[in-house]
Design an enzyme around this catalytic site. Structure first.
Site, PDB file in Angstrom:
ATOM      1  N   HIS A   1      38.113  38.133  45.356  1.00  0.00           N
ATOM      2  CA  HIS A   1      36.950  37.534  44.724  1.00  0.00           C
ATOM      3  C   HIS A   1      35.769  37.826  45.625  1.00  0.00           C
ATOM      4  O   HIS A   1      35.744  37.413  46.776  1.00  0.00           O
ATOM      5  CB  HIS A   1      37.135  36.017  44.569  1.00  0.00           C
ATOM      6  CG  HIS A   1      35.974  35.369  43.885  1.00  0.00           C
ATOM      7  ND1 HIS A   1      35.989  35.034  42.546  1.00  0.00           N
ATOM      8  CD2 HIS A   1      34.750  35.008  44.337  1.00  0.00           C
ATOM      9  CE1 HIS A   1      34.824  34.489  42.222  1.00  0.00           C
ATOM     10  NE2 HIS A   1      34.052  34.469  43.282  1.00  0.00           N
ATOM     11  N   CYS A   2      34.828  38.541  45.107  1.00  0.00           N
ATOM     12  CA  CYS A   2      33.711  38.967  45.934  1.00  0.00           C
ATOM     13  C   CYS A   2      32.508  38.068  45.707  1.00  0.00           C
ATOM     14  O   CYS A   2      31.948  38.052  44.617  1.00  0.00           O
ATOM     15  CB  CYS A   2      33.346  40.412  45.599  1.00  0.00           C
ATOM     16  SG  CYS A   2      32.090  41.087  46.689  1.00  0.00           S
ATOM     17  N   PRO A   3      32.103  37.298  46.670  1.00  0.00           N
ATOM     18  CA  PRO A   3      30.950  36.421  46.477  1.00  0.00           C
ATOM     19  C   PRO A   3      29.645  37.196  46.352  1.00  0.00           C
ATOM     20  O   PRO A   3      28.696  36.722  45.744  1.00  0.00           O
ATOM     21  CB  PRO A   3      30.945  35.546  47.728  1.00  0.00           C
ATOM     22  CG  PRO A   3      31.716  36.298  48.744  1.00  0.00           C
ATOM     23  CD  PRO A   3      32.674  37.159  48.015  1.00  0.00           C
TER      24      PRO A   3
END
Lengths: 157, 456
Positions: free
Chosen positions: B183-185
């Protein structure tokens, strides 16, 4: 099979959803979309094994065709890369075309093979490509016995 | 022939008799989607609820690029070549478009199991092939052999499914995502099967852009200070370049590192998740474990990951939630064999009724008397449009059972400031400067004709 029905309202009650059978995915070949061809016991009395297996194998073939990595998919991929994937907004990918074929095939199978036997296949795409859901309908008017386990899967209610 | 009164019910009356709640409109599936996602443009655009530092990413890219085009380009065009803004422009477009696509594409979310499916799985778990009388908790893993490797499939308690291989549940988005990478912020979304190629394109193009701007800014300052003025004067004349240098200098290392890392992952057909956990590197077992998904050829791996067929979105955001009348018909047009019996006009009536009924949720018409041999044929086709009304939990139940608030329109990401927490990235992140405008994925809803939308 009863020969007379007074009205379809009675008929509706006569043909009720008895059970749902789920054909799970077969992951032995990796993550490609493929369903198990094992014949479920609940359908034993409803449909011939060969018909069922043919349907599932055909579906597996369609999915394999959709996910095939070959010339056309490379072309699509490279073109997409060059257009920064905007091409996906404009054209229908091969996968989508095959999915339409699958929908059509399932509809055809339902009409010709499954509905006459009181079964109904749900397109796997409606279930997240996880299962092939086969709804088993029970015709109370018939002298047939309930098929397999009659646990009505309405536990979710 | 018995004396019965048959009511011929007007097919028009059948057409969806309005239930008690006439004012309720049909809802679309995105409105009842159980995961933590936001939807825009009536479900056409999907993003994670937590936008992370997406606005920051966007701001950085826009700011740096803007400064570059405004301050550096004119000077460099005069003194060097006119290609510079052109190249910069192309790179900028690549970065922006791929970023938007990464942020607003369904990463490969698996829809949660319908109640029947969940019950079926529970049944399998409760009755394992082995003994079922032991007190130990039922096993929640399933083993499958892929390419001579034993792979454990875990059961997801939230989605109530056995996760397919390479699928993982993202706690931020509360969804199972296929081929979950991380999950890439920075992009404010999960990176999974469907948007990995966009993500890769984004970080690679961003590497080029950052390097390019860095080089151009350096060249600009060098040219200015070459005229005998010195670096300080040059900086005073063009402070924007200094700012660009700073931003680019600090980001280029991490972005380049990330690109390199992901290039390795692509070549080995691995996900960040697998790499971090060491699933295939033999850390967990002594024996030779290899990646069962790899084609053992770099080119083939790259091609399959980046150029493979684009799978469809499975969550059908724009589809309609089946009505609460649990009777849902399949809009299959059935060619009744009984129709061939033209002699009997009652059969015709039946056929017409059935065809109409196939479009309406209720089937309450009466069946005119018909010849016995016609009836079985009619009967056989009927089951598929005459489900029993009682029972089946409409999909909405399943969809709503763990709904958080259904999300209506959210066009803007409210950045909860910089929550850069939870990224499972190995290297420190860089990248993404988002911005948005894409209404992508509108084709997804076309895929599914509501042909068999749950006869319940």
């Amino acid at each position: 099979m009863a020969t007379e029905f007074h009205n379809l309202q009675e008929l509706r009650h006569s043909a009720s959803l008895a059970n749902k059978v789920f054909i799970q995915r077969d992951y032995t070949d990796g993550t490609i979309c493929k369903f198990q061809t094992k014949f479920p016991s609940e359908l034993d009395s409803r449909i011939e094994r060969t018909l069922f297996e043919d349907t599932v194998k055909m579906l597996n073939n369609y999915y394999a065709e959709a996910e095939k990595i070959g010339g056309q998919s490379y072309l699509e991929g490279c073109l997409a890369c060059l257009t920064v994937y905007l091409i996906f907004l404009c054209i229908e990918t091969r996968y989508e075309k095959v999915l339409k074929k699958i929908s059509w095939y399932i509809q055809e199978q339902n009409e010709k093979v499954y509905a006459p036997r009181g079964l109904l296949i749900t397109d796997p795409i409606e279930r997240g490509m996880r299962v092939i859901e086969i709804s088993v309908y029970e015709d109370h008017g018939s002298s047939g016995s309930s098929s397999g386990s009659s646990t009505t899967s309405s536990s979710g209610r | 022939m018995k004396n019965r009164e048959y009511q011929q019910i007007d097919p028009q009356a059948l057409a969806t008799p309005p239930p008690d709640h006439t004012s309720r409109r049909l809802r679309r599936k995105w409105e009842v989607f159980p995961g933590k996602n936001r939807f825009c443009c009536e479900g056409r655009i999907i993003a994670a609820r937590q936008s992370g530092v997406l606005p920051l990413t966007l701001a950085l890219i826009l700011l740096t690029s803007g400064l570059f085009f405004i301050f550096d380009c004119p000077y460099l065009v005069q003194n060097l070549t006119g290609c510079i803004p052109a190249i910069g422009g192309v790179l900028f477009v690549f970065v922006m478009v791929s970023l938007l696509q990464t942020s607003f594409t369904d990463p490969g979310i698996l829809p949660r199991a319908t109640p029947e499916e969940a019950a079926d799985v529970e049944k399998q778990i409760d009755n394992p092939t082995g003994s079922s009388s032991s007190y130990r908790p039922p096993p929640r893993t399933k083993e499958v052999v892929i390419n001579q490797q034993v792979v454990k499939l875990k059961y997801c308690f939230t989605c109530k499914i056995f996760r397919p291989p390479r699928t993982s549940h993202c706690s931020l988005c509360d969804n199972c995502v296929e081929r979950f990478d991380h999950h890439c912020p920075w992009v404010g979304n999960c990176v999974g099967k469907r948007n990995y190629r966009f993500f890769y394109a984004f970080i690679v193009s961003l590497s080029f852009l950052t390097t390019f701007i860095f080089a151009c800014a350096t060249t600009h300052l060098a040219l200015r200070s070459r005229g005998g003025n010195g670096l300080v004067i040059a900086l005073q004349e063009s402070p924007a370049s200094a700012l660009e240098l700073v931003v680019c200098f600090f980001s280029v290392w991490s972005i380049l590192g990330l690109s390199g890392f992901h290039t390795y992952l692509v070549a080995a057909n691995l996900t960040t998740n697998e790499d971090i956990k060491g699933s295939w590197s033999g850390k967990s077992g002594g024996e030779d474990v290899g990646n069962p998904y790899s084609y053992n050829s770099i080119i083939k791996n790259c091609c399959s990951v980046l150029c493979g067929p684009m799978p469809p979105s499975l969550i059908d955001r724009r589809g309609f939630v089946p009505s609460d009348d649990s009777v849902q018909t399949s809009p299959v047009e059935i060619q009744l064999p009984a129709a061939k019996n033209d002699k009997n006009m009652c059969t015709q009536g039946t056929k017409g009724l059935l065809e109409t009924a196939s479009r309406s949720p209720l089937l309450t018409s009466s069946c005119p008397q018909a010849k016995p041999q016609a009836m079985p044929a009619v009967l056989e086709t009927l089951p598929e449009i005459v489900p029993s009304p009682e029972p089946h939990p409409p999909k909405t139940t399943g969809g709503r059972q763990s709904t958080n608030t259904p999300h209506k329109h959210h066009s803007h990401h409210r950045s909860k400031a910089k929550q850069t927490t939870h990224h499972t990235h190995k290297t420190s992140n860089s990248s993404p400067r988002p911005y948005h405008s894409h209404s992508s994925r509108r084709k997804d809803s076309k895929n599914r004709d509501p042909k068999f939308s749950s006869l319940r």
